[in-house]
Design an enzyme around this catalytic site. Structure first.
Site, PDB file in Angstrom:
ATOM      1  N   HIS A 158       0.853  -1.185   0.000  1.00  0.00           N
ATOM      2  CA  HIS A 158       0.000   0.000   0.000  1.00  0.00           C
ATOM      3  C   HIS A 158       0.889   1.234   0.000  1.00  0.00           C
ATOM      4  O   HIS A 158       2.121   1.149   0.082  1.00  0.00           O
ATOM      5  CB  HIS A 158      -0.948  -0.007   1.197  1.00  0.00           C
ATOM      6  CG  HIS A 158      -2.126  -0.902   1.018  1.00  0.00           C
ATOM      7  ND1 HIS A 158      -3.119  -0.658   0.094  1.00  0.00           N
ATOM      8  CD2 HIS A 158      -2.463  -2.073   1.629  1.00  0.00           C
ATOM      9  CE1 HIS A 158      -4.019  -1.621   0.147  1.00  0.00           C
ATOM     10  NE2 HIS A 158      -3.653  -2.502   1.069  1.00  0.00           N
ATOM     11  N   ASP A 159       0.232   2.393  -0.048  1.00  0.00           N
ATOM     12  CA  ASP A 159       0.927   3.675  -0.149  1.00  0.00           C
ATOM     13  C   ASP A 159       2.134   3.756   0.774  1.00  0.00           C
ATOM     14  O   ASP A 159       3.229   4.147   0.362  1.00  0.00           O
ATOM     15  CB  ASP A 159      -0.083   4.793   0.171  1.00  0.00           C
ATOM     16  CG  ASP A 159       0.516   6.185   0.145  1.00  0.00           C
ATOM     17  OD1 ASP A 159       1.299   6.515   1.064  1.00  0.00           O
ATOM     18  OD2 ASP A 159       0.176   6.957  -0.753  1.00  0.00           O
ATOM     19  N   ASP A 182      -0.128   7.112  -3.395  1.00  0.00           N
ATOM     20  CA  ASP A 182      -1.388   6.840  -4.083  1.00  0.00           C
ATOM     21  C   ASP A 182      -1.800   7.992  -4.992  1.00  0.00           C
ATOM     22  O   ASP A 182      -2.087   7.806  -6.180  1.00  0.00           O
ATOM     23  CB  ASP A 182      -2.506   6.605  -3.067  1.00  0.00           C
ATOM     24  CG  ASP A 182      -2.599   5.159  -2.600  1.00  0.00           C
ATOM     25  OD1 ASP A 182      -1.808   4.329  -3.084  1.00  0.00           O
ATOM     26  OD2 ASP A 182      -3.451   4.865  -1.747  1.00  0.00           O
TER      27      ASP A 182
END
Length: 381
Positions: free
Chosen positions: A133-134, A163
């Protein structure tokens, strides 16, 4: 009509930066059709983080829901792609290829197609197949290490950097560049947008400072990371915060004058050895009045001061109201499309339409009534 009027985009539903990129394209006037995968009967949602009916990232799209396990649905998807200028997808490398919708197949049928791929790690490299994820992608860029208080741990800057900035925005830039090139060459291509690459690119100025010997690895000790007394946020008497950023000497001098910081010590703006002490003194001074009292004195001047607003306050700020920075769509307050255009004004955003079967979209994009009827009969729509 927005500046991208006439550009047709197929978006394969995903989370995070891919829908944001598609939202931006739609905001700017492109016709975006979002292909959502039809859930199996009784299947639970993949994520309970979002209410799809108010997911702002999915605004201004038409939706088709297809069961891509059905050959008829895959055929419908291929026909939609054949009529598009752009495809955007955000799956792990290889997923679209396994569906038979990878670049080789789709560009063979539509040679002008721009195939935008949004991933965290990129289409190749040792981490390409790993989940993330980010926060993970941001870690590899040097950015996460640089953000935080002196002596403290790295601070997560929401998911704005990897993101949104390094992911969605970089994908949009790449797609639009490839569309322009395709208009000259007649040939499409793949745009490999990786959030690791984009996060690193956003750090260009910091790497410039580092190369010049003006950046240390210690968090909270540099010009733009809160180390400078004239570039930070400060708590006011009411517990709210004020941001100050008068870097240029004339702006700094004006800030000192208007804020009442008259001690000659404060004039030593670039004496880094004194920054920690001066920060404490600025903090003590700004803590003597409420935030809005300081704003009444300083905001709107060249002292480079602004209130730190929460998400309830921001839409109500006079500047944001004057510019229409926030809008309301079906009762949901949200950021307005940006940037602004003097002539090609995009239409107002429309609310998301999750789970729409999309028969009208298929018909508008050239599927025959018989093909649509067959698709419905086999449960592909």
């Amino acid at each position: 009509m927005g500046p991208l009027h006439g550009i047709k985009v197929i978006e394969f539903a995903a989370l995070g930066p891919c829908p944001m990129a598609a939202m931006i394209l739609a905001d700017l006037g492109a016709e975006v059709v979002r292909i959502e995968r039809k859930p199996a009967p009784g299947a639970k949602p993949a994520s309970d983080l979002f209410d799809p009916a108010i997911d702002i990232l999915n605004r201004s799209r038409r939706v088709v829901t297809l069961d891509l396990k059905k050959p008829e649905a895959l055929a419908a998807a291929r026909q939609l792609i054949a009529g598009a200028d752009v495809l955007v997808e955000g799956f792990r490398p290889g997923v679209m290829e396994r569906l038979g919708l990878g670049p080789d197949e789709t560009l063979a049928a539509n040679p002008r197609l721009v195939y935008g791929r949004m991933t965290g790690w990129g289409q190749h490299g040792p981490l390409a197949q790993a989940a993330g994820h980010d926060i993970n992608y941001l870690s590899l860029s040097g950015a996460l290490h640089a953000i935080g208080e002196p002596g403290g741990k790295p601070v997560v800057p929401l998911n704005l950097v990897a993101d949104c900035g390094g992911g969605a925005m970089l994908l949009v830039v790449g797609v639009l560049a490839a569309v322009l090139e395709a208009r000259q060459s007649g040939r499409g291509q793949v745009v490999d947008a990786a959030m690791t690459d984009g996060s690193a690119l956003l750090m260009t100025m910091m790497y410039t400072f580092k190369a010049m010997g003006q950046w240390t690895q210690a968090r909270g000790s540099n010009l733009l990371d809160g180390g400078a007394p004239f570039y930070d946020t400060y708590r006011c008497a009411d517990g709210k915060y004020l941001s100050i950023g008068p870097i240029e000497p004339p702006f700094y001098a004006l800030f000192l004058e208007k804020a009442g910081l008259t001690d000659p010590d404060f004039r030593q703006q670039w004496d880094r050895a004194r920054w920690p002490e001066l920060k404490q003194r600025v903090a003590a001074h700004l803590a003597t009045r409420p935030r809005d009292a300081w704003c009444a004195l300083l905001e709107g001047t060249d002292a480079c001061v602004a209130p730190v607003l929460d998400m309830d306050e921001a839409p109500a700020h006079p500047h944001n109201r004057a510019r229409g920075t926030f809008i309301e769509v079906n009762g949901v307050v949200q950021p307005a499309p940006a940037p602004r255009f003097s002539r090609s004004t995009p239409a107002a955003p429309t609310p998301p339409t999750p789970g729409a079967p999309g028969e009208d979209v298929l018909a508008d994009w050239g599927l025959s009534p018989d093909a649509i009827a067959t698709l419905k009969a086999v449960g592909g729509l």
